[in-house]
Design a protein around this motif. Sequence first.
Motif, PDB file in Angstrom:
ATOM      1  N   THR A  70       0.841  -1.195   0.000  1.00 28.90           N
ATOM      2  CA  THR A  70       0.000   0.000   0.000  1.00 28.90           C
ATOM      3  C   THR A  70       0.875   1.243   0.000  1.00 28.90           C
ATOM      4  O   THR A  70       1.881   1.304   0.710  1.00 28.90           O
ATOM      5  N   SER A  71       0.477   2.222  -0.798  1.00 27.09           N
ATOM      6  CA  SER A  71       1.206   3.482  -0.833  1.00 27.09           C
ATOM      7  C   SER A  71       0.194   4.615  -0.924  1.00 27.09           C
ATOM      8  O   SER A  71      -0.973   4.397  -1.263  1.00 27.09           O
ATOM      9  N   PHE A  72       0.643   5.821  -0.611  1.00 28.43           N
ATOM     10  CA  PHE A  72      -0.234   6.990  -0.629  1.00 28.43           C
ATOM     11  C   PHE A  72       0.271   7.986  -1.659  1.00 28.43           C
ATOM     12  O   PHE A  72       1.474   8.278  -1.715  1.00 28.43           O
ATOM     13  N   PHE A  73      -0.644   8.506  -2.500  1.00 29.82           N
ATOM     14  CA  PHE A  73      -0.286   9.428  -3.572  1.00 29.82           C
ATOM     15  C   PHE A  73      -1.144  10.691  -3.475  1.00 29.82           C
ATOM     16  O   PHE A  73      -2.335  10.618  -3.146  1.00 29.82           O
ATOM     17  N   CYS A  74      -0.534  11.827  -3.799  1.00 28.48           N
ATOM     18  CA  CYS A  74      -1.294  13.074  -3.914  1.00 28.48           C
ATOM     19  C   CYS A  74      -1.974  13.082  -5.280  1.00 28.48           C
ATOM     20  O   CYS A  74      -1.307  12.951  -6.314  1.00 28.48           O
ATOM     21  N   GLN A  75      -3.292  13.225  -5.333  1.00 34.07           N
ATOM     22  CA  GLN A  75      -4.029  13.214  -6.587  1.00 34.07           C
ATOM     23  C   GLN A  75      -3.827  14.500  -7.385  1.00 34.07           C
ATOM     24  O   GLN A  75      -4.223  14.582  -8.551  1.00 34.07           O
TER      25      GLN A  75
END
Length: 452
Positions: free
Chosen positions: A6-11
């Motif tokens: 799992t990773s987090f990205f700025c849209q």
Amino acid sequence: MAKIKTSFFCQNCGTQYSKWQGQCNACKEWNTIVEEIIQKEEKTAWKPTSEIKKAPKPLRIKDIDSTQEIRLDTSDGELNRVLGGGLVPGSLTLLGGEPGIGKSTLLLQIALKLPFKTLYVSGEESQKQIKMRAERIENRFENCFILTETKTQNIFKQIQEMEPEIVIIDSIQTLHTDYIESTAGSISQIRECTAELIKFAKETNVPVLLIGHITKDGTIAGPKILEHMVDTVLQFEGDRNHVYRILRSLKNRFGSTAEIGIYEMQGSGLREVANPSEILISHKDEELSGTAIASTLEGMRPLMIEIQALVSTAVYGTPQRSTTGYNAKRLNMILAVLEKRAGFRLGAKDVFLNVTGGISVDDPAIDLAVVAAILSSNEDIPVGKDFCFAGEVGLAGEIRPVNRVEQRILEAEKLGFSTIFVSKYNKISLKETQIQVKLVAKIEDVVGELFG
């Protein structure tokens, strides 16, 4: 199967984070960071049919083949000009623009004209919808194949079977690959699908054209890295309330980014405008004050544009300064020069300036036309309709020379102008021209010639 990560990205900007946070450190936007599941697995999206190529070896610069890149003619003069002469084999071109501006129409029109076998992949419209638009645009469809698919693995399977010479994707935001466990249009999906298309284009030497959506700020949707990955970024601009469209190059690894292409939207598609001056100059039955014609350049193309100015007494305490298509700070500078150097009292008057045709111009050579239009409106005396101007105005009130003045003079002569005002410091070697070239050194010289 590999472990799911799992990773987090700025849209908004595409920055990756190891954990969720409220504000993006890169673009300073709030609540744009979302969680995306990335499945690490061997990438086998594109399988070239040929044998694996040997690893490239370093070469001396003098040993590298420097012959000019072969280009594919798109049968569209405006697109060829913006691309720098045509499509380069193996290149990836990204076309962005507002919804409904005509991106799909432009690329479908080109696909129908191309003499090469073309695959048009649409993830937004059905084959019937595309057929209806194609019948309205063109009557011959021999070389154009339509595929409605959004999964990249299925697209590459069809490509291997039919072996097209050009691939068009409409649009990159609708594609998705099995190797990324997230929804279509997400940051990771756009980046991975583009990477697969780049690998395909470079290994097969087939040019790929992508259509990209844009955000409310006017930038291409998805991560900023998308624009770095592709070879060419084109912007399709225009007001949906007007029929004219402008195609600009924001990035081009194979040519200049200064060129523009102009189209007219018609019921039968987009018409190439070979002479842009026909749309940038108004046709009037009588001479009106406050208008002047400027000779400008967009890349290698000379354009004649109309500058409109309105000078009136300020109704409120603070005078207004408003511009459309022209730098507002430069207008303030020119008004200060007219006040200080030429003695015109414009400090208590409203000044409105407009460049007709809906285009924005940053060429300093239109300064002289701006001065002529402002003084014409202020004195309520029209400038001769067969006069045009090409000169930069300095802070001392002098008229500075501009580049490629001879090309501007020849364009003005071709369009029927009788007189052009240029700086006396320009070196002009033209002989036997029908147009009269007036050399001016200061604003006072221009005022004397125009208003006596």
